[in-house]
Design a protein around this motif. Structure first.
Motif, short mmCIF file in Angstrom:
data_model
loop_
_atom_site.label_atom_id
_atom_site.label_comp_id
_atom_site.label_asym_id
_atom_site.label_seq_id
_atom_site.Cartn_x
_atom_site.Cartn_y
_atom_site.Cartn_z
N PRO A 144 45.33 66.17 -18.46
CA PRO A 144 46.62 66.12 -17.47
C PRO A 144 47.03 67.44 -17.34
O PRO A 144 46.85 68.36 -18.34
N LYS A 145 47.87 67.63 -16.17
CA LYS A 145 48.48 68.93 -16.08
C LYS A 145 50.00 68.71 -16.71
O LYS A 145 50.67 67.88 -16.45
N ARG A 146 50.17 69.91 -17.89
CA ARG A 146 51.40 69.81 -18.57
C ARG A 146 52.32 70.08 -17.66
O ARG A 146 52.69 70.92 -16.65
N GLY A 147 53.67 69.13 -17.87
CA GLY A 147 54.80 69.46 -16.92
C GLY A 147 55.45 70.81 -17.16
O GLY A 147 55.30 71.46 -18.41
N ALA A 148 56.21 71.36 -16.23
CA ALA A 148 56.88 72.56 -16.24
C ALA A 148 58.44 72.38 -16.96
O ALA A 148 58.95 71.18 -16.83
N ILE A 149 58.95 73.34 -17.25
CA ILE A 149 60.30 73.36 -17.92
C ILE A 149 60.88 74.43 -16.91
O ILE A 149 60.59 75.23 -16.81
N LEU A 150 62.17 73.76 -16.26
CA LEU A 150 62.73 74.35 -15.24
C LEU A 150 64.11 74.77 -15.72
O LEU A 150 64.84 74.09 -16.35
N SER A 151 64.63 75.81 -14.75
CA SER A 151 66.31 76.08 -15.09
C SER A 151 66.99 75.13 -14.28
O SER A 151 66.56 74.20 -13.70
N ASP A 152 68.18 75.22 -14.30
CA ASP A 152 69.28 74.34 -13.55
C ASP A 152 68.90 74.39 -12.11
O ASP A 152 69.09 73.44 -11.15
N ASN A 153 68.44 75.49 -11.68
CA ASN A 153 67.99 75.69 -9.86
C ASN A 153 66.72 75.63 -9.51
O ASN A 153 66.11 75.71 -8.55
N GLY A 154 65.98 75.03 -10.62
CA GLY A 154 64.52 74.55 -10.26
C GLY A 154 63.57 75.88 -10.47
O GLY A 154 62.54 75.67 -10.40
N SER A 155 64.16 76.83 -11.20
CA SER A 155 63.37 78.28 -11.34
C SER A 155 62.21 77.74 -12.76
O SER A 155 62.92 77.28 -13.60
N PRO A 156 61.00 77.91 -12.64
CA PRO A 156 60.22 77.58 -13.83
C PRO A 156 60.38 78.39 -15.01
O PRO A 156 60.46 79.73 -14.95
N LEU A 157 60.85 78.03 -16.12
CA LEU A 157 60.80 78.65 -17.43
C LEU A 157 59.66 78.63 -18.24
O LEU A 157 59.50 79.37 -18.84
N ALA A 158 58.70 77.73 -17.88
CA ALA A 158 57.68 77.40 -18.64
C ALA A 158 56.63 76.70 -17.95
O ALA A 158 56.81 75.64 -17.26
N ILE A 159 55.40 77.26 -17.62
CA ILE A 159 54.61 76.95 -16.91
C ILE A 159 52.93 76.86 -17.61
O ILE A 159 52.96 77.96 -18.55
N SER A 160 52.05 76.18 -17.10
CA SER A 160 50.89 76.18 -17.73
C SER A 160 49.68 76.82 -16.81
O SER A 160 49.83 76.49 -15.62
N VAL A 161 48.73 77.84 -17.61
CA VAL A 161 47.50 78.33 -16.71
C VAL A 161 46.63 78.13 -17.65
O VAL A 161 46.82 78.39 -18.89
N PRO A 162 45.02 78.14 -17.15
CA PRO A 162 44.16 78.24 -18.01
C PRO A 162 43.93 79.77 -18.23
O PRO A 162 44.17 80.37 -17.30
N VAL A 163 43.45 79.94 -19.22
CA VAL A 163 43.03 81.20 -19.76
C VAL A 163 41.43 80.98 -20.24
O VAL A 163 41.31 79.90 -20.79
N TYR A 164 40.57 82.14 -20.04
CA TYR A 164 39.18 81.82 -20.41
C TYR A 164 38.86 83.27 -21.47
O TYR A 164 39.11 84.46 -21.20
N THR A 165 37.94 82.62 -22.68
CA THR A 165 37.50 83.38 -23.34
C THR A 165 35.80 83.56 -23.05
O THR A 165 35.25 82.28 -23.00
N ILE A 166 35.16 84.86 -22.94
CA ILE A 166 33.83 85.00 -22.52
C ILE A 166 33.15 85.40 -23.59
O ILE A 166 33.30 86.46 -24.18
N HIS A 167 32.12 84.78 -24.26
CA HIS A 167 31.14 85.51 -25.11
C HIS A 167 29.84 85.58 -24.34
O HIS A 167 29.50 84.89 -23.24
N MET A 168 28.89 86.29 -24.97
CA MET A 168 27.43 86.31 -24.33
C MET A 168 26.44 86.11 -25.32
O MET A 168 26.41 86.91 -26.45
N ASP A 169 25.43 85.16 -25.16
CA ASP A 169 24.39 85.19 -25.91
C ASP A 169 23.24 86.44 -25.32
O ASP A 169 22.73 86.37 -24.27
N CYS A 170 23.19 87.66 -26.01
CA CYS A 170 22.51 88.61 -25.33
C CYS A 170 20.96 88.44 -25.64
O CYS A 170 20.23 89.21 -24.98
N THR A 171 20.68 87.40 -26.20
CA THR A 171 19.25 87.25 -26.46
C THR A 171 18.39 86.42 -25.55
O THR A 171 17.31 85.94 -25.87
N VAL A 172 19.10 85.90 -24.55
CA VAL A 172 18.49 84.96 -23.49
C VAL A 172 17.23 85.56 -22.84
O VAL A 172 17.28 86.76 -22.34
#
Lengths: 117, 619
Positions: free
Chosen positions: B66-94
């Motif tokens: 599920p997408k985590r809900g945001a936390i908003l200020s009194d006028n609806g500005s987002p104070l906390a939002i969720s985004v994905p981040v990626y960590t990349i490794h490599m198998d150098c021996t393929v």
């Protein structure tokens, strides 16, 4: 004189099967069974089979498009969230002040509230 | 008629027809064998495991996050939002072993060289996209990883989605992982567009840690988290996966959004004002400031700044506004004053008490009283004068005179002001205040006097602010709250909003009297810094020594910790906001007072809020 109804005997079944076998070997089986008059129905059945296969492939292709589009939508949602985040960062009061200062602007937080007329 | 047995003429066999007939017979035999085999497979055949795997269409269950809900200020500005981040490794021996084992060694070497060439182009792309290493450095990383058989080489950590998509277009990374070697992991992180503002109030959820649920994220995780779903995916042509409609599908339920009462501009102003006061003095351990809407109890700003002992940097790492209990000091005198006025012992602030050279029981003589006696040549002092200069003697005298024989009557009043309980709050960790009791061991003749001027009792900054907010609100004690509503894409699921803790802690007349007293403090008393602010502020300063656990008020080197407070409300004539600022010192030989850093921070906040038009001017 009324014809007597013919009684079927087991021997007749054997004769029937032998006749069918000889007809099959001679390539005359379908003619013997008079399949010719059902030719349109047979063709129609094959057409239905072909259509079902085509539609099934078409549905699968559409489903693949749906999944690809979901991926695109997800990418756009994430991009939108990231852009909103970058925009909100610029909305911070102290950040705006420091940006204006860096740019050498004379604009500063208000020294008194706005006049209401 | 005669019949003759003439033999029928023999049909001349057509060769083509014979050939076609033979082909037909052959096909008929094949068909018969085919049908027999089909029937045999249906009735009597079990495929081997490898073949079964290939011919069986499998569905794979996929968990829908599920997408985590945001936390908003009194006028609806987002104070906390969720985004994905990626960590990349490599198998150098393929493919390295595959190329090495090829019988055609020359071909193997060619393919190996081609792979390394792709790795070179990949390195150029990585350097351009990530910018942290040169292309040569990336190439050396991959090449040496291939040579030394490293199968999990870190390429980059926590890159954003856009960067990840760009990396997927690079050579090797645009191939399946068994050919290109890319291994990616994603996780969802929370971003805070306003940086450290209200970070501790917003909080976090970190499963597996001892304090895993902190702040609003922790308290409202049940609403923000959402609910996982699941779907089954089946493989179609080109190894693409589509949903299997023959299996159950449970859609994920995204988390709800939390709309808070925080005003991000007021939060920014309060954060900057407090930081400005305490950043430069390394003897200050930290401080907190809270701004509250008088009528509703909505918290518009909550700042908590604690100095990191290693870096000296101020950060939002501990919620002192709700979690730190301490002896409030002189700001508690207003509580005593309200009690004696409300009980009718004091009719007016101009009522006088005997000065008695500032002495009562074994307490040190109050120098404010001695100064007053000297200046005015009198042995009587009006209540308002004692309040202005924050005389300890005055409140010890009042408490002892009117409640000395029955201290429980006074202490019970404190509970009606909600100063003795941790009420239900929108954050976990609201500390429970402590009020001494006559039944407790250690209660003595002077204990009530100590309570009267703000010792022998422990309160959080939020409790004291709530009390002062009640004065500003004409006696109506509002419960402080942070969450306005729980929403789903703007549609309100649950409305929270204002609640009353006590409908009337004092009469309107008492409240007006206290406002007058508090105004005198800011105009002529210990909080003179607030005189001349953009709008009138009424409030009280307080300075107390902090009891160090296991040590006492002073350590072996004679050092002590101070807690300076200013609490009040503005505009005094028609209060719209109440505010508290508290500053805590490290153990030192220096004193500082509520009239210094805290009052200065409040002055800055009031001025900026007023000048920015945040205060309704129609008074």
């Amino acid at each position: 004189m009324a014809e007597e109804k013919r009684k079927w005997k087991i021997k007749d079944l054997g004769t029937f099967l032998v006749n069918m076998l000889w007809a099959a070997l001679r390539g005359e089986l379908l003619i013997k069974l008079n399949i010719g008059k059902y030719f349109p129905q047979i063709i129609y059945t094959f057409v239905l089979f072909a259509l079902i296969i085509l539609f099934s492939l078409g549905v699968d292709a559409t489903m693949v498009k749906v999944e690809n589009n979901k991926e695109i939508l997800h990418d756009l949602e994430v991009l939108h969230t990231q852009k909103s985040y970058e925009l909100q960062q610029l909305n911070r009061r102290t950040r705006i002040s420091s940006l204006l200062e860096e740019l050498g602007s004379e604009l500063a937080p208000p020294a008194k509230p706005a006049e209401h007329r | 008629m005669e019949t003759t047995n003439t033999p029928k003429p023999k049909k001349k066999r057509d060769r083509v027809a014979t050939g076609v007939h033979l082909v037909y017979i052959l096909l008929l035999l094949v068909t018969v064998l085919f049908v027999i085999r089909l029937v045999g497979i249906q009735l009597n055949y079990t495929p081997g495991p490898k073949l079964a795997r290939v011919i069986t269409q499998t569905s794979v269950e996929k968990v829908l996050e599920p997408k985590r809900g945001a936390i908003l200020s009194d006028n609806g500005s987002p104070l906390a939002i969720s985004v994905p981040v990626y960590t990349i490794h490599m198998d150098c021996t393929v493919r390295k072993e595959t190329y090495a084992r090829m019988t055609d060694k020359e071909r193997g070497a060619e393919l190996e060289a081609a792979w390394l060439e792709k790795a070179r182009r990949l390195s150029e792309g990585l350097s351009k996209e990530l910018g942290d290493r040169s292309a040569a450095q990336y190439y050396e990383l991959i090449r040496s990883g291939r040579e030394n058989r490293r199968q999990y080489e870190l390429i980059c950590k926590d890159v954003d989605h856009q960067t990840y998509k760009n990396l997927l277009k690079l050579p090797l990374f645009n191939e399946p992982s068994h050919r290109g070697g890319m291994i990616s992991d994603s996780r969802i992180i929370r971003l805070h567009p306003y940086g450290e503002l209200a970070l501790r109030t917003l909080g976090y959820v970190r499963p597996g840690q001892s304090r895993s649920h902190v702040g609003l994220e922790g308290k409202f995780d049940y609403a923000i988290h959402g609910k996982e779903g699941s779907e089954w995916m089946r493989e179609v042509d080109n190894k693409a996966l589509v949903r299997d409609y023959t299996k159950p599908f449970i859609p994920a339920t995204d988390g709800y959004d939390i709309r808070t009462t925080l005003n991000i501009d007021i939060q920014d102003i309060a954060d900057a004002a407090l930081r400005e006061q305490i950043l430069g003095d390394t003897m200050v351990e930290g401080g907190c400031a809270v701004v509250m809407d008088v009528k509703t109890g909505a918290i518009k700003a909550m700042v908590n700044l604690l100095r990191d002992p290693k870096t000296d940097r101020l950060g939002e790492t501990l919620n002192m506004a709700i979690g730190r209990v301490g002896e409030p000091g002189s700001i508690f005198k207003t509580v005593t004053l309200m009690t004696v006025i409300e009980d009718g012992y004091i009719k007016s602030l101009d009522d006088k008490i005997p000065t008695n050279h500032g002495r009562i029981y074994t307490f040190e003589p109050d120098r404010h009283i001695l100064d007053y006696e000297r200046e005015h040549h009198t042995n009587q002092i009006p209540i308002i004068e004692g309040f202005k200069v924050s005389s300890n003697y005055m409140f010890q005298y009042l408490a002892d005179k009117y409640y000395g024989k029955d201290p429980k009557r006074f202490l019970d009043k404190l509970y009606t002001y909600k100063l003795g309980e941790a009420f239900d709050f929108d954050l976990s960790g609201l500390a429970t205040p402590h009020i001494s009791s006559p039944n407790a061991p250690g209660w003595g003749q002077t204990s009530l006097c100590s309570v009267a001027f703000g010792y022998s009792t422990e309160e959080t900054p939020l409790h004291m602010l709530t009390f002062y907010n009640g004065i500003a609100n004409k006696g109506r004690l509002m419960k402080p709250y942070l969450v306005e509503s729980i929403e789903d894409h703007g549609r309100i699921i649950e409305k929270k909003g204002p609640a009353v803790l006590n409908g009337k802690i004092c009469s309107t007349a008492t409240a007006d009297t206290l406002v007058r007293a508090l105004k005198s403090v800011t105009e002529e008393g210990t909080a003179k810094r607030l005189k001349g602010a953009s709008c009138t502020v009424a409030g009280k300063t307080g300075t107390s020594r902090v009891l160090m656990p296991g040590i006492g008020y002073k350590d072996s080197e004679g050092r002590f910790k101070n807690q300076g407070t200013f609490v009040g409300f503005f505009p005094a004539e028609d209060p719209q906001y109440s505010i508290i600022a508290v500053v805590y010192s490290k153990p030192s030989h220096q004193s500082f007072y509520g009239g210094t850093y805290p009052a200065a921070a409040v002055r800055r906040i009031v001025d900026q809020m007023y000048n920015s038009g945040m205060i309704d001017k129609k008074i």
